[in-house]
Design a protein around this motif. Structure first.
Motif, mmCIF file in Angstrom:
data_model
loop_
_atom_site.group_PDB
_atom_site.id
_atom_site.type_symbol
_atom_site.label_atom_id
_atom_site.label_comp_id
_atom_site.label_asym_id
_atom_site.label_seq_id
_atom_site.Cartn_x
_atom_site.Cartn_y
_atom_site.Cartn_z
ATOM 1 N N PHE A 112 0.841 -1.196 0.000
ATOM 2 C CA PHE A 112 0.000 0.000 0.000
ATOM 3 C C PHE A 112 0.880 1.252 0.000
ATOM 4 O O PHE A 112 2.047 1.201 0.401
ATOM 5 N N PHE A 113 0.303 2.361 -0.458
ATOM 6 C CA PHE A 113 0.994 3.646 -0.469
ATOM 7 C C PHE A 113 0.051 4.739 0.029
ATOM 8 O O PHE A 113 -1.168 4.619 -0.079
ATOM 9 N N THR A 114 0.630 5.823 0.520
ATOM 10 C CA THR A 114 -0.133 7.054 0.699
ATOM 11 C C THR A 114 0.080 7.914 -0.546
ATOM 12 O O THR A 114 0.738 7.510 -1.498
ATOM 13 N N ARG A 115 -0.453 9.129 -0.508
ATOM 14 C CA ARG A 115 -0.280 10.055 -1.632
ATOM 15 C C ARG A 115 1.022 10.846 -1.553
ATOM 16 O O ARG A 115 1.315 11.663 -2.439
ATOM 17 N N ALA A 116 1.810 10.663 -0.510
ATOM 18 C CA ALA A 116 3.012 11.472 -0.306
ATOM 19 C C ALA A 116 4.015 11.274 -1.436
ATOM 20 O O ALA A 116 4.212 10.160 -1.928
ATOM 21 N N PHE A 117 4.655 12.354 -1.821
ATOM 22 C CA PHE A 117 5.682 12.342 -2.865
ATOM 23 C C PHE A 117 7.050 12.403 -2.203
ATOM 24 O O PHE A 117 7.283 13.200 -1.289
ATOM 25 N N ASP A 118 7.942 11.568 -2.650
ATOM 26 C CA ASP A 118 9.313 11.580 -2.150
ATOM 27 C C ASP A 118 10.054 12.725 -2.823
ATOM 28 O O ASP A 118 10.501 12.612 -3.962
ATOM 29 N N PHE A 119 10.176 13.841 -2.109
ATOM 30 C CA PHE A 119 10.779 15.039 -2.700
ATOM 31 C C PHE A 119 12.285 15.097 -2.452
ATOM 32 O O PHE A 119 12.931 16.112 -2.717
ATOM 33 N N LYS A 123 16.071 16.413 6.393
ATOM 34 C CA LYS A 123 16.865 16.227 7.604
ATOM 35 C C LYS A 123 16.032 16.117 8.874
ATOM 36 O O LYS A 123 16.551 15.707 9.916
ATOM 37 N N ASN A 124 14.753 16.467 8.810
ATOM 38 C CA ASN A 124 13.915 16.365 9.995
ATOM 39 C C ASN A 124 12.447 16.302 9.578
ATOM 40 O O ASN A 124 12.093 16.685 8.452
ATOM 41 N N PRO A 125 11.576 15.819 10.459
ATOM 42 C CA PRO A 125 10.165 15.686 10.084
ATOM 43 C C PRO A 125 9.465 17.025 9.889
ATOM 44 O O PRO A 125 8.495 17.107 9.136
ATOM 45 N N TRP A 132 4.539 17.667 2.725
ATOM 46 C CA TRP A 132 3.621 16.543 2.617
ATOM 47 C C TRP A 132 2.176 16.916 2.935
ATOM 48 O O TRP A 132 1.272 16.190 2.532
ATOM 49 N N ASP A 133 1.930 17.998 3.651
ATOM 50 C CA ASP A 133 0.602 18.290 4.189
ATOM 51 C C ASP A 133 0.242 17.180 5.180
ATOM 52 O O ASP A 133 -0.401 16.179 4.847
ATOM 53 N N GLU A 430 0.661 18.225 -6.411
ATOM 54 C CA GLU A 430 1.138 19.324 -5.584
ATOM 55 C C GLU A 430 2.626 19.104 -5.314
ATOM 56 O O GLU A 430 3.197 18.072 -5.698
ATOM 57 N N GLU A 431 3.247 20.047 -4.629
ATOM 58 C CA GLU A 431 4.693 19.946 -4.419
ATOM 59 C C GLU A 431 5.071 18.683 -3.647
ATOM 60 O O GLU A 431 6.051 18.019 -3.972
ATOM 61 N N GLY A 432 4.270 18.330 -2.632
ATOM 62 C CA GLY A 432 4.666 17.239 -1.766
ATOM 63 C C GLY A 432 3.769 16.026 -1.785
ATOM 64 O O GLY A 432 3.987 15.095 -1.009
ATOM 65 N N TYR A 433 2.770 16.008 -2.673
ATOM 66 C CA TYR A 433 1.891 14.841 -2.703
ATOM 67 C C TYR A 433 1.137 14.790 -4.025
ATOM 68 O O TYR A 433 0.942 15.803 -4.709
ATOM 69 N N TYR A 434 0.734 13.561 -4.365
ATOM 70 C CA TYR A 434 -0.073 13.352 -5.561
ATOM 71 C C TYR A 434 -1.511 13.768 -5.261
ATOM 72 O O TYR A 434 -2.050 13.523 -4.173
#
Length: 827
Positions: A112-119, A123-125, A132-133, A430-434
């Motif tokens: 499974f995946f989320t919508r997050a994009f690996d940008f 270095k930190n969350p 990511w929103d 979007e910049e950080g997610y599909y």
């Protein structure tokens, strides 16, 4: 009235997996699957990227404990490096998606995946969540938990940062928050239209000892996952190695392991386990009212299972199916019905195939689909009918033992049938997610099949709907019979020679379009563009109108665009009296270890006016892991010669004004050490050697010396693509000739500034730039230059391989300056 139950190929998200060959189970697989019917427990593993997962633990849980086991990756790995080709970004994410699916086919997990994009590296969350929103990706994790309903959740990384990468820590934070949120009906209530709240029993951190960090302790709960499975003939360490070695784009091939191997766990939510991961969870049929009788039926089937005659278990399995069907509705009921149906098909030896001989199904054309059914072990079975879209065979046939029933049918492909675009690429991201708006698609790992055949077979009096994705079947002279996805395509594909045109001095640029018909006897016109500012350009196409009599026979169209400003242009296509519409370019990715990948991109071009001056002309480019820098160099006006070992051995290097090594050249080419002396002599004689980044980690290190003086490649990087850049040597030629650089040249960079920067360099080197991520120490190793004899040596971690294909003007100007460093006259 008889009931017909339709269950998708893999339950939760209608997953369509396209292995390159259909898999038939062995009797050992069947026996394990029968034993698994009596296990109603589930575990969900959570991490950030493809290759983060613990494949040994997944294999153990799936194939020894027989739990339903899933892996939720936050991203598809789009921002990583690529060891096997030049694909980056979404293309790399497509590759790594298929590598993960291949890994799961080996270790038995679901993906499974989320919508997050690996940008890229974070270095930190906190930095991660700015892109990511957090709330949106948290909702995705909650959704997967509510759909999968795991009894236990396991995270690869802690919430406290020991995992290093900001994405790693973020994945643990999201999993732990979702552990509670998934059970709260007030959190993401819009999901409750499809699912119910779910509370897992516990969430654990799978502590680790790698990368120089040991977070394990003998006080932690631990289990031995290094056992041997005699039915499979492998240890779980061997299965895990096969699974992990599917991550070929990351160079993650690993050896198998044997013998005891312990995994350690720290509880971060819920009750602590004492004896097993599923302590205090009833994983038997007793968790479903009336389920006690089911367990006895399964025990009886297992006891009588004949490895040489699995078909003798089919009648009992059909009776079991009916008994499970009579239970009160429950998600485990649905899951076990799916498992029993698959067992019935496998134990029967049924061969069910729906395939085409063409890779493409073309809109407004027809595609021939062939069907093949074989009752190989001779169970009592009748083919009732086959449906596909609106087609129904409307006939039935007794399936005799080991006799093929074959037929074919032509299907018209209407213009309204969607092209085969991965669902996460349909909308602009979007910049950080599909940007996925269909709730039921979230979590789904792969594309939907273009066509699905429903094959209705009555076995011992009960009808089953077996769903088969229609595949493209073909034969490779080396690899044999292969199956790949069928791809729905438009009638005409328009492929620009370059997606970004860098025009110097004025906004005029030319290019070539490859126009390829996917059907015969079609007329196409290319005579207009679509842009946000329609009055800002003039375009000429030659030719603009084409008639195609043969499919796949491409025509080249020259275009010339004059514009008043930078802009993006979509090429519009019309023909046969139709209104002009947006055209598409088809991108294909092919590697032997994964199915063929296709995705569409708007047929478009972006023009960028570039204030660029160049000095020197001829470039030798030593190919590394793969990148698109050579194409950018050609756009800049350089003559580029690609150098492999053969060319490096035979060429007189003195004919090149500069030699550039591609990314990871020294990691991927073990022969580079053989040419150290030749390259150093080239520099000493007045040449210019520019070395792009190489990695230094537990996966890949540089075995040979690189430069004329010592320096160390570190894991230091600047992840903030907007980090301020300071000029340490403002008068250095690298910043002044032939292009006078300023801070403006470092605006608009994407993903990151640099990776694997230099440290501990010899005093002969001069650092040129200084950068700093927020809250981190200053890094001066992204670009170092040394004089050696009459020439220049450069090592740079600057990510030209990302910036040049993205059309970042400053990256072009800086690289032109580096290429000019060895100009003959004094600066």
């Amino acid at each position: 009235m008889k009931r017909i139950i339709t269950i998708v190929a893999t339950l939760l998200f209608a997953i369509a997996v396209f292995p390159q060959r259909p898999v038939s189970w062995s009797s050992a697989d069947m026996y394990l699957a029968i034993k698994k019917l009596n296990v109603l427990g589930s575990v969900l593993y959570v991490a950030a990227h493809p290759d983060d997962e613990n494949t040994r633990l997944i294999a153990y849980l799936s194939k020894d404990k027989l739990y339903r086991t899933g892996y939720l990756a936050m991203t598809r790995g789009d921002g990583g490096q690529n060891l096997i080709g030049d694909e980056q970004g979404i293309e790399l994410g497509l590759i790594r998606t298929q590598e993960l699916l291949s890994a799961r086919r080996m270790d038995g997990g679901e993906q499974f995946f989320t919508r997050a994009f690996d940008f890229g590296y974070s270095k930190n969350p906190e930095e991660t969540f700015t892109k990511w929103d957090k709330n949106k990706i948290l909702s995705d994790v909650v959704w997967v938990i509510r759909k999968f309903r795991p009894d236990v959740i396991v995270t690869r990384f802690p919430t406290t940062g020991e995992g290093g990468h900001g994405h790693h820590t973020a994945s643990a934070i999201l999993a732990n928050e979702a552990f509670t949120a998934a059970a709260d009906p007030n959190r993401f209530p819009e999901q409750l239209k499809y699912v119910q709240p779910w509370q897992a029993k516990r969430i654990l951190w799978n502590t680790f000892n790698f990368g120089g960090t040991n977070t394990t302790s003998e006080s932690q709960f631990k289990i031995d996952v290094g056992g041997y499975n005699p039915l499979l003939g492998k240890s779980y360490g061997e299965i895990a190695a096969e699974s992990r070695s599917q991550h070929k784009s990351q160079g993650f091939g690993v050896p198998g392991s044997r013998g005891e191997s312990f995994e350690y766990f720290k509880t971060t939510g819920g009750s602590e386990p004492r004896n097993s991961l599923t302590d205090a969870v009833d994983i038997s049929w007793n968790r479903i009212p009336g389920g006690g009788k089911i367990q006895k039926m399964i025990d009886a089937i297992a006891a009588k299972f004949d490895l040489l005659h699995p078909e003798q278990s089919v009648k009992g399995l059909t009776e079991l199916y009916g008994a499970i069907l009579s239970l009160p509705a429950n998600p485990w009921q649905v899951q076990k019905l799916k498992e029993v149906k698959e067992l019935i098909g496998q134990c029967s030896g049924l061969w069910l195939d729906a395939y085409t001989n063409d890779r493409y199904a073309v809109q407004t054309d027809s595609v021939q689909i062939s069907f093949s059914v074989n009752n190989r072990l001779g169970v009592e079975a009748v083919l009732n009918h086959i449906t596909l879209d609106q087609f129904d065979t409307a006939f039935s046939a007794q399936l005799e033992k080991n006799k093929n029933l074959n037929f074919s049918k032509n299907f018209f492909v209407p213009s309204t049938k969607n092209i085969s675009q991965p669902y996460w690429l349909v909308n602009k991201m979007e910049e950080g997610y599909y940007n996925v708006t269909n709730q039921e698609k979230i979590g789904q790992p792969d594309v939907d099949p273009a066509y699905t055949a429903h094959i209705f077979i009555r076995i011992y009096g009960r009808e089953f709907d077996f769903n088969e994705a229609v595949k493209y079947r073909h034969t490779d002279p080396v690899r044999g019979e292969l199956y790949d996805p069928v791809v729905v395509v438009p009638p005409v594909i328009v492929s620009p020679d370059q997606l970004i045109k860098m025009s110097r001095d004025k906004n005029e640029f030319q290019g070539i379009l490859s126009v390829t018909p996917k059907k015969q006897n079609i007329t196409a016109e290319l005579d207009s563009l679509q842009t946000q500012e329609p009055d800002s350009y003039r375009a000429i196409f030659s030719p603009s109108r084409m008639t195609f009599y043969e499919k796949e026979k491409a025509r080249m169209v020259n275009y010339d665009i004059s514009a008043t400003k930078d802009n993006a242009y979509d090429f519009l296509l019309s023909g046969n009296g139709a209104t002009a519409i947006k055209s598409y370019d088809l991108h294909e990715i092919s590697y032997d270890h994964i199915p063929h990948i296709n995705y569409f991109h708007d047929a478009s071009v972006v023009n960028r006016k570039l204030d660029l001056k160049t000095y020197n002309k001829t470039i030798g480019y030593i190919v590394g892991a793969g990148d698109k820098v050579p194409e950018a160099l050609e756009q800049m006006g350089y003559e580029v010669t690609l150098l492999t070992e053969k060319e490096l051995a035979r060429n007189n290097l003195g004919r090149f004004d500069a030699i550039i090594t591609g990314v990871r050249t020294y990691n991927t080419n073990d022969w580079m050490g053989n040419y150290y002396d030749k390259l150093m002599q080239y520099v000493e004689d007045g040449g210019n050697l520019i070395v792009q980044y190489n990695t230094s980690n537990f996966i890949s290190n540089v075995a040979s010396k690189i430069g004329p003086y010592d320096f160390t490649i570190s894991r230091n990087r600047i992840t903030d693509e907007k980090a301020r850049v300071k000029f340490l040597q403002p008068d250095h030629p690298a910043l002044n000739f032939p292009n006078k650089l300023s801070e403006d040249d470092f605006r608009g960079w994407i993903q990151e500034r640099s990776i694997y920067d230099a440290i501990k360099w010899d005093q002969h080197f001069t650092p040129i730039l200084s950068m700093q991520d927020p809250g981190d120490r200053t890094d001066e190793g992204s670009l170092i230059v040394a004089d050696y004899g009459k020439g220049k040596f450069v090592y740079t971690g600057l990510v030209f391989f990302r910036e040049l294909p993205a059309g970042v003007p400053g990256a072009y100007r800086l690289l032109a300056n580096l290429i000019a460093l060895n100009r003959k006259k004094a600066f």
